[in-house]
Design an enzyme around this catalytic site. Structure first.
Site, mmCIF file in Angstrom:
data_model
loop_
_atom_site.group_PDB
_atom_site.id
_atom_site.type_symbol
_atom_site.label_atom_id
_atom_site.label_comp_id
_atom_site.label_asym_id
_atom_site.label_seq_id
_atom_site.Cartn_x
_atom_site.Cartn_y
_atom_site.Cartn_z
ATOM 1 N N TRP A 32 0.850 -1.197 0.000
ATOM 2 C CA TRP A 32 0.000 0.000 0.000
ATOM 3 C C TRP A 32 0.882 1.241 0.000
ATOM 4 O O TRP A 32 1.909 1.289 0.673
ATOM 5 C CB TRP A 32 -0.913 0.003 1.230
ATOM 6 C CG TRP A 32 -2.317 -0.406 0.925
ATOM 7 C CD1 TRP A 32 -3.386 0.415 0.743
ATOM 8 C CD2 TRP A 32 -2.809 -1.741 0.749
ATOM 9 N NE1 TRP A 32 -4.509 -0.335 0.457
ATOM 10 C CE2 TRP A 32 -4.188 -1.651 0.455
ATOM 11 C CE3 TRP A 32 -2.222 -3.002 0.799
ATOM 12 C CZ2 TRP A 32 -4.977 -2.769 0.224
ATOM 13 C CZ3 TRP A 32 -3.002 -4.120 0.574
ATOM 14 C CH2 TRP A 32 -4.371 -3.994 0.290
ATOM 15 N N TRP A 34 0.661 4.822 0.941
ATOM 16 C CA TRP A 34 1.102 5.685 2.054
ATOM 17 C C TRP A 34 1.594 4.854 3.222
ATOM 18 O O TRP A 34 2.466 5.298 3.967
ATOM 19 C CB TRP A 34 0.078 6.755 2.416
ATOM 20 C CG TRP A 34 -1.207 6.405 3.103
ATOM 21 C CD1 TRP A 34 -1.972 5.294 2.984
ATOM 22 C CD2 TRP A 34 -1.909 7.264 4.029
ATOM 23 N NE1 TRP A 34 -3.096 5.399 3.756
ATOM 24 C CE2 TRP A 34 -3.084 6.591 4.404
ATOM 25 C CE3 TRP A 34 -1.662 8.535 4.543
ATOM 26 C CZ2 TRP A 34 -4.009 7.147 5.298
ATOM 27 C CZ3 TRP A 34 -2.592 9.091 5.426
ATOM 28 C CH2 TRP A 34 -3.741 8.401 5.796
ATOM 29 N N ASP A 35 1.113 3.619 3.363
ATOM 30 C CA ASP A 35 1.679 2.724 4.378
ATOM 31 C C ASP A 35 3.187 2.588 4.181
ATOM 32 O O ASP A 35 3.970 2.694 5.131
ATOM 33 C CB ASP A 35 1.064 1.322 4.272
ATOM 34 C CG ASP A 35 -0.398 1.280 4.679
ATOM 35 O OD1 ASP A 35 -0.694 0.740 5.753
ATOM 36 O OD2 ASP A 35 -1.244 1.784 3.914
ATOM 37 N N GLN A 100 -3.214 7.526 -3.433
ATOM 38 C CA GLN A 100 -3.342 7.688 -1.980
ATOM 39 C C GLN A 100 -2.535 8.896 -1.541
ATOM 40 O O GLN A 100 -1.727 9.411 -2.312
ATOM 41 C CB GLN A 100 -2.858 6.410 -1.264
ATOM 42 C CG GLN A 100 -3.967 5.716 -0.514
ATOM 43 C CD GLN A 100 -3.520 4.506 0.285
ATOM 44 O OE1 GLN A 100 -2.401 4.043 0.183
ATOM 45 N NE2 GLN A 100 -4.430 3.979 1.083
ATOM 46 N N ASP A 160 -11.030 5.696 4.435
ATOM 47 C CA ASP A 160 -11.996 5.135 3.487
ATOM 48 C C ASP A 160 -13.464 5.446 3.773
ATOM 49 O O ASP A 160 -14.203 5.847 2.891
ATOM 50 C CB ASP A 160 -11.840 3.615 3.427
ATOM 51 C CG ASP A 160 -10.439 3.179 3.046
ATOM 52 O OD1 ASP A 160 -9.553 4.041 2.957
ATOM 53 O OD2 ASP A 160 -10.237 1.985 2.837
ATOM 54 N N ARG A 193 -15.347 -2.556 10.488
ATOM 55 C CA ARG A 193 -15.067 -2.339 9.074
ATOM 56 C C ARG A 193 -16.164 -1.491 8.420
ATOM 57 O O ARG A 193 -17.249 -1.325 8.973
ATOM 58 C CB ARG A 193 -14.971 -3.692 8.344
ATOM 59 C CG ARG A 193 -13.865 -4.601 8.864
ATOM 60 C CD ARG A 193 -12.486 -4.055 8.569
ATOM 61 N NE ARG A 193 -12.267 -3.924 7.124
ATOM 62 C CZ ARG A 193 -11.251 -3.252 6.590
ATOM 63 N NH1 ARG A 193 -10.383 -2.624 7.338
ATOM 64 N NH2 ARG A 193 -11.115 -3.182 5.278
ATOM 65 N N TYR A 346 -13.270 1.701 12.091
ATOM 66 C CA TYR A 346 -12.321 2.134 11.072
ATOM 67 C C TYR A 346 -12.071 3.647 11.131
ATOM 68 O O TYR A 346 -11.475 4.124 12.097
ATOM 69 C CB TYR A 346 -12.841 1.643 9.724
ATOM 70 C CG TYR A 346 -11.763 1.328 8.696
ATOM 71 C CD1 TYR A 346 -10.581 0.707 9.057
ATOM 72 C CD2 TYR A 346 -11.952 1.631 7.360
ATOM 73 C CE1 TYR A 346 -9.606 0.408 8.110
ATOM 74 C CE2 TYR A 346 -10.991 1.321 6.395
ATOM 75 C CZ TYR A 346 -9.825 0.719 6.781
ATOM 76 O OH TYR A 346 -8.871 0.426 5.839
ATOM 77 N N TRP A 347 -12.523 4.418 10.155
ATOM 78 C CA TRP A 347 -12.226 5.858 10.143
ATOM 79 C C TRP A 347 -13.395 6.706 10.665
ATOM 80 O O TRP A 347 -13.466 7.896 10.374
ATOM 81 C CB TRP A 347 -11.840 6.294 8.726
ATOM 82 C CG TRP A 347 -10.493 5.775 8.345
ATOM 83 C CD1 TRP A 347 -10.211 4.649 7.621
ATOM 84 C CD2 TRP A 347 -9.224 6.336 8.690
ATOM 85 N NE1 TRP A 347 -8.848 4.481 7.498
ATOM 86 C CE2 TRP A 347 -8.218 5.507 8.142
ATOM 87 C CE3 TRP A 347 -8.827 7.469 9.419
ATOM 88 C CZ2 TRP A 347 -6.849 5.757 8.288
ATOM 89 C CZ3 TRP A 347 -7.466 7.735 9.562
ATOM 90 C CH2 TRP A 347 -6.500 6.887 8.998
ATOM 91 N N GLU A 390 -3.901 -1.827 14.285
ATOM 92 C CA GLU A 390 -4.148 -0.912 13.170
ATOM 93 C C GLU A 390 -4.600 0.453 13.697
ATOM 94 O O GLU A 390 -4.171 1.497 13.213
ATOM 95 C CB GLU A 390 -5.221 -1.519 12.261
ATOM 96 C CG GLU A 390 -5.477 -0.754 10.981
ATOM 97 C CD GLU A 390 -6.442 -1.476 10.044
ATOM 98 O OE1 GLU A 390 -6.645 -0.953 8.928
ATOM 99 O OE2 GLU A 390 -6.994 -2.539 10.405
#
Length: 426
Positions: A32, A34-35, A100, A160, A193, A346-347, A390
């Site tokens: 990935w 930006w990871d 990204q 996301d 998720r 998640y976000w 995470e």
């Protein structure tokens, strides 16, 4: 020796797939974008050769037009959806068709500074790749020259399923040409998720852009989702500053002038998105023309790349403190207590070490070292208590999402280094 540093290094070894790092096993089995930039900064602290490899492997996926995609599919895997067959891109190395946040040049400058002048031959091709990518951002995602770059898919933000997209995404149909066969919920609790409905909209967008042959001009015209996004633009500006610095080091005066032009335009554009009533910056929905007023971490990321008036910086810090009050782990990615806030999903609320890393750098830049140190300690404590998750539930402190996570390990190494450096300076 800090035992947690050893554990962090072991995670990067476990997630190494041959010169590139997967974010975590099975849930994210590819490279990935930006990871890998964050991970390269982690490697830079103790293995510059491996840090360079991380960025070099990522650039293997760069398109002829300059875009560096958000996923590079170096090896097949059946543990992730959507894979290469859904993206339908035509690149020598299979990749996704979107990008990204451009952390790449930020990582490259840090790496070059650690590696020193003798590494110039290795830095230069990566500098060229970064410059091509920055040109792509301004050409493909800001064709009207506003200074703010637009995202055509929520995945391009890295955030996301953020509440920032709720209004714009609701206009995107849930119909898809592609069967949506999710794999993520087999690895992680579905409560953590994005929802199924979100996924259908995400895949509808992939289908729409694949039908455009991934041509940026056609996508721009057809895009049912188009957000001039404040977090990505602020990261682009910080990366642009670092790219301009490298251009100066390498005597690339024409490049430096071109990059400075991009940066100046973007600096003014971000400042125009400050909203005193909200005490934060806002994105703009280019389809409706409205401000994106959803209360998310994105509104604070301009701290990273602007030298703000004290009044604006103070207002941002006061608002950040209000959001963090009473939480076990700061900084929440959605304002606690609002309808959209979900502390485990998640976000939509959790705290992320890499977002905190960006905010810490921004707080230091804007004269708030105490707030930076408070956030650094909160992040370090969360990781030392719960492991390299995470992300973290800001209320309970629980580590959520994927475990043994690469960029959390890199953030931990960088944030503990920052502490030891500060201690030596005092």
């Amino acid at each position: 020796m800090n035992v947690h540093i050893d554990q962090a290094k072991q995670i990067l070894v476990a997630n190494d797939r041959g010169g590139y790092t997967v974010p975590t096993d099975r849930l994210y089995p590819f490279q990935w974008n930006w990871d890998s930039a964050f991970v390269a900064m982690g490697f830079a602290l103790y293995d510059t050769d491996r840090a360079y490899r991380e960025l070099e492997r990522l650039v293997e996926g760069q398109w002829a037009d300059g875009m560096i995609p958000h996923i590079v599919f170096h090896q097949p895997s059946d543990t992730y959806f959507p894979g290469p067959s859904v993206w339908r891109t035509k690149h020598a190395v299979p990749t996704s068709g979107i990008t990204q946040p451009p952390v790449f040049a930020i990582a490259l400058r840090k790496l070059h500074e650690v590696a020193g002048r003798q590494a110039e031959a290795r830095t230069l091709p990566l500098y060229e790749a970064a410059l091509k990518w920055h040109r792509w951002w301004y050409r493909a995602r800001d064709p009207e020259g506003s200074g703010l770059v637009a995202l055509l898919h929520p995945w391009e933000s890295g955030s996301d399923n953020s509440p920032a997209w709720d209004i714009a995404l609701a206009r995107v149909p849930t119909t898809t040409d592609t069967p949506v066969v999710r794999k993520d919920t087999g690895h992680v609790n579905a409560e953590m998720r994005p929802r199924d409905e979100d996924y259908k909209r995400f895949i509808h967008l992939v289908d729409a852009y694949a039908a455009c042959g991934w041509d940026p001009a056609k996508q721009w015209k057809k895009a049912p989702f188009k957000i001039a996004e404040i977090q990505t633009t602020a990261i682009l500006l910080k990366a642009g500053e670092d790219l301009e610095h490298l251009a100066g080091l390498f005597g690339r005066t024409e490049d430096a002038a071109e990059i400075a032009g991009f940066n100046d335009r973007t600096r003014k554009a971000i400042l125009s998105q400050w909203r005193p009533k909200l005490s934060r910056f806002v994105s703009r929905d280019l389809i409706s023309g409205d401000d994106v007023e959803a209360a998310t971490q994105a509104g604070f990321i301009p701290l990273l790349s602007l030298d703000l008036d004290a009044g604006i910086a103070d207002a941002l810090v006061t608002e950040m403190k209000a959001w963090s009050k009473g939480l076990k782990v700061a900084f929440p990615t959605t304002k606690p207590g609002i309808a959209a806030w979900e502390p485990k999903r998640y976000w939509r609320g959790p705290a992320w070490a890499i977002i905190n890393w960006l905010l810490i750098d921004g707080l230091k830049r804007n004269g708030h070292p105490d707030a930076a140190e408070e956030l650094r300690k909160s992040t370090i404590t969360a990781i030392e208590t719960e492991g390299f998750a995470e992300y973290f539930d800001p209320v309970t402190g629980e580590g959520c999402g994927g475990l043994g996570f690469s960029w959390t390990a890199a953030a931990y190494m960088w944030l503990t280094k920052a502490a030891s450096t500060a201690a030596r300076v005092q």
